[in-house]
Scaffold this active site. Structure first.
Site, PDB file in Angstrom:
ATOM      1  N   SER A  51      40.593  40.607  46.517  1.00 10.14           N
ATOM      2  CA  SER A  51      40.750  40.625  45.504  1.00 10.14           C
ATOM      3  C   SER A  51      41.568  39.245  45.033  1.00 10.14           C
ATOM      4  O   SER A  51      42.548  39.165  45.596  1.00 10.14           O
ATOM      5  CB  SER A  51      41.461  41.954  44.829  1.00 10.14           C
ATOM      6  OG  SER A  51      41.717  41.839  43.353  1.00 10.14           O
ATOM      7  N   LYS A  79      36.258  39.152  45.104  1.00  7.53           N
ATOM      8  CA  LYS A  79      36.419  39.415  43.680  1.00  7.53           C
ATOM      9  C   LYS A  79      37.441  38.848  42.695  1.00  7.53           C
ATOM     10  O   LYS A  79      38.624  38.628  42.992  1.00  7.53           O
ATOM     11  CB  LYS A  79      36.783  41.221  43.709  1.00  7.53           C
ATOM     12  CG  LYS A  79      37.548  41.736  42.486  1.00  7.53           C
ATOM     13  CD  LYS A  79      37.814  43.423  42.694  1.00  7.53           C
ATOM     14  CE  LYS A  79      38.837  43.737  42.191  1.00  7.53           C
ATOM     15  NZ  LYS A  79      39.035  45.512  42.421  1.00  7.53           N
ATOM     16  N   LYS A 138      39.853  38.800  39.297  1.00 12.84           N
ATOM     17  CA  LYS A 138      40.547  39.400  38.537  1.00 12.84           C
ATOM     18  C   LYS A 138      40.092  38.546  37.220  1.00 12.84           C
ATOM     19  O   LYS A 138      40.184  37.297  37.203  1.00 12.84           O
ATOM     20  CB  LYS A 138      42.001  39.499  38.534  1.00 12.84           C
ATOM     21  CG  LYS A 138      42.266  40.604  39.765  1.00 12.84           C
ATOM     22  CD  LYS A 138      41.951  41.927  39.320  1.00 12.84           C
ATOM     23  CE  LYS A 138      42.414  42.964  40.221  1.00 12.84           C
ATOM     24  NZ  LYS A 138      42.233  44.285  39.713  1.00 12.84           N
ATOM     25  N   ASP A 158      36.810  41.766  38.149  1.00 15.09           N
ATOM     26  CA  ASP A 158      37.366  43.199  37.720  1.00 15.09           C
ATOM     27  C   ASP A 158      38.218  42.803  36.572  1.00 15.09           C
ATOM     28  O   ASP A 158      39.127  42.103  36.531  1.00 15.09           O
ATOM     29  CB  ASP A 158      38.345  43.540  38.833  1.00 15.09           C
ATOM     30  CG  ASP A 158      39.008  44.908  38.564  1.00 15.09           C
ATOM     31  OD1 ASP A 158      38.730  45.527  37.463  1.00 15.09           O
ATOM     32  OD2 ASP A 158      39.621  45.273  39.432  1.00 15.09           O
ATOM     33  N   GLU A 169      33.670  45.001  36.974  1.00 15.27           N
ATOM     34  CA  GLU A 169      34.477  46.347  37.124  1.00 15.27           C
ATOM     35  C   GLU A 169      35.256  46.749  36.163  1.00 15.27           C
ATOM     36  O   GLU A 169      36.037  45.882  35.395  1.00 15.27           O
ATOM     37  CB  GLU A 169      35.373  46.313  38.432  1.00 15.27           C
ATOM     38  CG  GLU A 169      36.108  47.450  39.075  1.00 15.27           C
ATOM     39  CD  GLU A 169      36.870  47.081  40.157  1.00 15.27           C
ATOM     40  OE1 GLU A 169      36.848  46.026  40.714  1.00 15.27           O
ATOM     41  OE2 GLU A 169      37.989  47.771  40.409  1.00 15.27           O
ATOM     42  N   ASP A 217      36.217  51.864  37.827  1.00 16.89           N
ATOM     43  CA  ASP A 217      37.411  52.091  38.604  1.00 16.89           C
ATOM     44  C   ASP A 217      38.214  53.342  37.756  1.00 16.89           C
ATOM     45  O   ASP A 217      38.049  54.495  38.237  1.00 16.89           O
ATOM     46  CB  ASP A 217      38.016  50.869  38.774  1.00 16.89           C
ATOM     47  CG  ASP A 217      39.374  51.154  39.654  1.00 16.89           C
ATOM     48  OD1 ASP A 217      39.741  52.017  40.058  1.00 16.89           O
ATOM     49  OD2 ASP A 217      40.198  49.653  39.920  1.00 16.89           O
ATOM     50  N   LYS A 246      38.781  55.024  44.817  1.00 19.06           N
ATOM     51  CA  LYS A 246      40.194  54.699  45.409  1.00 19.06           C
ATOM     52  C   LYS A 246      40.816  56.210  45.331  1.00 19.06           C
ATOM     53  O   LYS A 246      41.171  57.011  44.342  1.00 19.06           O
ATOM     54  CB  LYS A 246      41.081  54.022  44.300  1.00 19.06           C
ATOM     55  CG  LYS A 246      41.064  52.701  44.179  1.00 19.06           C
ATOM     56  CD  LYS A 246      41.760  52.143  42.984  1.00 19.06           C
ATOM     57  CE  LYS A 246      41.544  50.642  42.903  1.00 19.06           C
ATOM     58  NZ  LYS A 246      42.149  49.948  41.611  1.00 19.06           N
ATOM     59  N   GLY A 286      41.419  49.054  46.266  1.00 23.12           N
ATOM     60  CA  GLY A 286      42.667  48.917  47.126  1.00 23.12           C
ATOM     61  C   GLY A 286      43.777  49.000  46.015  1.00 23.12           C
ATOM     62  O   GLY A 286      43.733  48.404  44.817  1.00 23.12           O
TER      63      GLY A 286
HETATM   64  C1  NPQ Z   1      42.195  47.426  40.989  1.00 25.41           C
HETATM   65  N1  NPQ Z   1      43.434  46.432  42.736  1.00 25.41           N
HETATM   66  O1  NPQ Z   1      40.959  47.421  41.629  1.00 25.41           O
HETATM   67  C2  NPQ Z   1      43.268  47.002  41.623  1.00 25.41           C
HETATM   68  C3  NPQ Z   1      44.358  46.943  40.398  1.00 25.41           C
HETATM   69  C4  NPQ Z   1      45.904  46.713  41.243  1.00 25.41           C
HETATM   70  C5  NPQ Z   1      43.276  45.123  44.855  1.00 25.41           C
HETATM   71  O2  NPQ Z   1      42.517  44.550  42.634  1.00 25.41           O
HETATM   72  C6  NPQ Z   1      50.575  46.630  42.432  1.00 25.41           C
HETATM   73  C7  NPQ Z   1      50.020  48.076  42.579  1.00 25.41           C
HETATM   74  C8  NPQ Z   1      49.990  45.650  41.881  1.00 25.41           C
HETATM   75  C9  NPQ Z   1      48.854  48.418  42.485  1.00 25.41           C
HETATM   76  C10 NPQ Z   1      47.617  45.185  41.132  1.00 25.41           C
HETATM   77  C11 NPQ Z   1      43.061  45.349  43.458  1.00 25.41           C
HETATM   78  C12 NPQ Z   1      48.555  46.143  41.485  1.00 25.41           C
HETATM   79  C13 NPQ Z   1      47.957  47.313  41.957  1.00 25.41           C
HETATM   80  C14 NPQ Z   1      46.337  45.597  40.866  1.00 25.41           C
HETATM   81  C15 NPQ Z   1      46.664  47.623  41.640  1.00 25.41           C
HETATM   82  O3  NPQ Z   1      42.045  47.293  39.799  1.00 25.41           O
HETATM   83 MG    MG Z   2      39.701  47.603  39.631  1.00 26.20          MG
END
Ligand code: NPQ
Ligand code: MG
Length: 368
Positions: free
Chosen positions: A135, A161, A163, A189, A214, A239, A263, A291
């Protein structure tokens, strides 16, 4: 197996680089670990709640509070805990799925360690290693983004991926597609940053053959996703909106998503996560493992889950080094774009005591 106590441990882990999403920029991770002790073995759980309630309504101080005041006392009072009974014991307490997931994970780990069985075997893993995606946060500019993506591809990641948020979507996607070619597995995402009024804008992503978009809309806007799915060609993946197997079944039936990000923390634990996998498989809906910047503990369990047969897309199960220069366990290291599913009892690995001590900011011991 007799449960003898529960430790709540807070750790603070600096990130290798700031991670920017549509909900904010994170530079370090404040994590709640749950350690249960039994007469047979100890077990570790990891709570994925963030410091602030920006990804979902949960946040780490609230998770610690609900565990201390309600969840841990209920499990301690219930007698010999079987991991499969934990969700039922905790069901009277509404919400707080990330806190519940951490406690169930710790009990499950202790039980599996005592019995000499691994998470992968318990959950139904059919692979010994899983392909990994990464990500990539929102950057200050396209050149920085292309450098970051190029670096991850050089490390071996098999899927990217990006953001996205309003103002950082079509141009970065176009730039990555042009630079790295049509064969790159690419997805985006939004973490709820758009509204249905953005449908025509989001349709501009259609030409780039993304695997999925996403969570474009609000977590509660399931019908909005149904309507958006009619207006864009990119498959929609949910998600934040999916918090249970029942939600997943409803979203699929309604046509709100064509893919699901699983998740375990978001849905109350690894056992509910497996049920979502089963529901999706029954409907022919591909799933992948999300994650939450887990330490090696949560990462180990995620990699085991991602080895189930319905996980047909690479997940956000990146190497430890994607987020942390130094993990609390032995680090997960990419091998030809894959991570190996641990096979030892329980999670198959445990915190390195010195490392854990270095990052610990508080501990609290709870007994019945
Ligand atoms: C998601 N994760 O899929 C999340 C969102 C996310 C890997 O993109 C600190 C703790 C920072 C949890 C940033 C990924 C974070 C977090 C993003 C979760 O939406
Ligand atoms: Mg997400």
């Amino acid at each position: 197996m007799k449960l003898t106590g529960v430790e709540l441990r807070r750790i603070s882990m600096p990130l290798v680089a700031p991670f920017r999403t549509s909900f904010g920029t994170q530079t370090s991770r404040d994590i709640l670990l749950v350690r249960v002790t039994t007469d047979a073995a100890e077990g570790w759980g990891e709570c994925v709640a963030m410091t602030d309630p920006l990804y979902s309504s949960e946040y780490v101080d609230a998770a610690a509070d609900v565990l201390r005041r309600f969840l841990v006392p209920a499990v301690l009072a219930a007698g010999p805990p079987a991991a499969h009974s934990v969700a039922g014991i905790l069901a009277p307490f509404k919400g707080h799925r990330m806190a519940k997931a951490a406690l169930e994970m710790a009990v499950l780990d202790a039980e599996l360690r005592a019995e000499g069985r691994s998470f992968g075997r318990e959950l139904g893993a059919v692979r010994d290693r899983v392909p990994c995606g990464v990500s990539v946060g929102i950057m200050d500019g396209v050149p920085e983004l292309l450098d970051a993506v190029g670096g991850y591809l050089a490390e071996g990641y098999v899927r990217i991926k990006l953001k996205i948020e309003p103002g950082w979507d079509v141009e970065p996607v176009r730039a990555v597609r042009e630079r790295f070619g049509d064969d790159l597995l690419l997805q985006v995402d939004a973490n709820t940053a758009y509204t249905l009024g953005d449908a025509r804008h989001l349709a501009r992503l259609d030409p780039f053959d993304l695997l999925l978009i996403e969570q474009p809309l609000d977590e509660e806007d399931v019908l909005g996703h149904v309507e958006l799915a009619r207006r864009i060609r990119t498959p929609i993946c949910l998600d934040e909106s999916i918090t249970s197997a029942r939600d997943a079944a409803a979203a699929i039936r309604l046509g709100a998503c064509q893919v699901v990000n699983i998740k375990p923390g978001r849905v109350g634990g690894y056992l509910e996560a497996r049920r979502i996998h089963d529901v999706c498989a029954a409907h022919g809906i591909p799933v992948w493992c999300g994650g939450m910047l887990e330490t090696g503990l949560g990462r180990a369990a995620n990699v085991a889950l991602a080895a189930l047969p319905g996980f047909t897309l690479p997940g956000d199960t990146s190497a430890s080094g994607r987020y942390y220069a130094s993990d609390v366990t032995e680090p997960f290291v990419l091998d030809d774009g894959h991570l190996v599913v641990p096979t030892g009892p329980g999670l198959g690995l445990a915190p390195v005591p010195d490392r854990l001590a270095e990052v610990t900011t508080a501990t609290e011991w709870l007994t019945g």
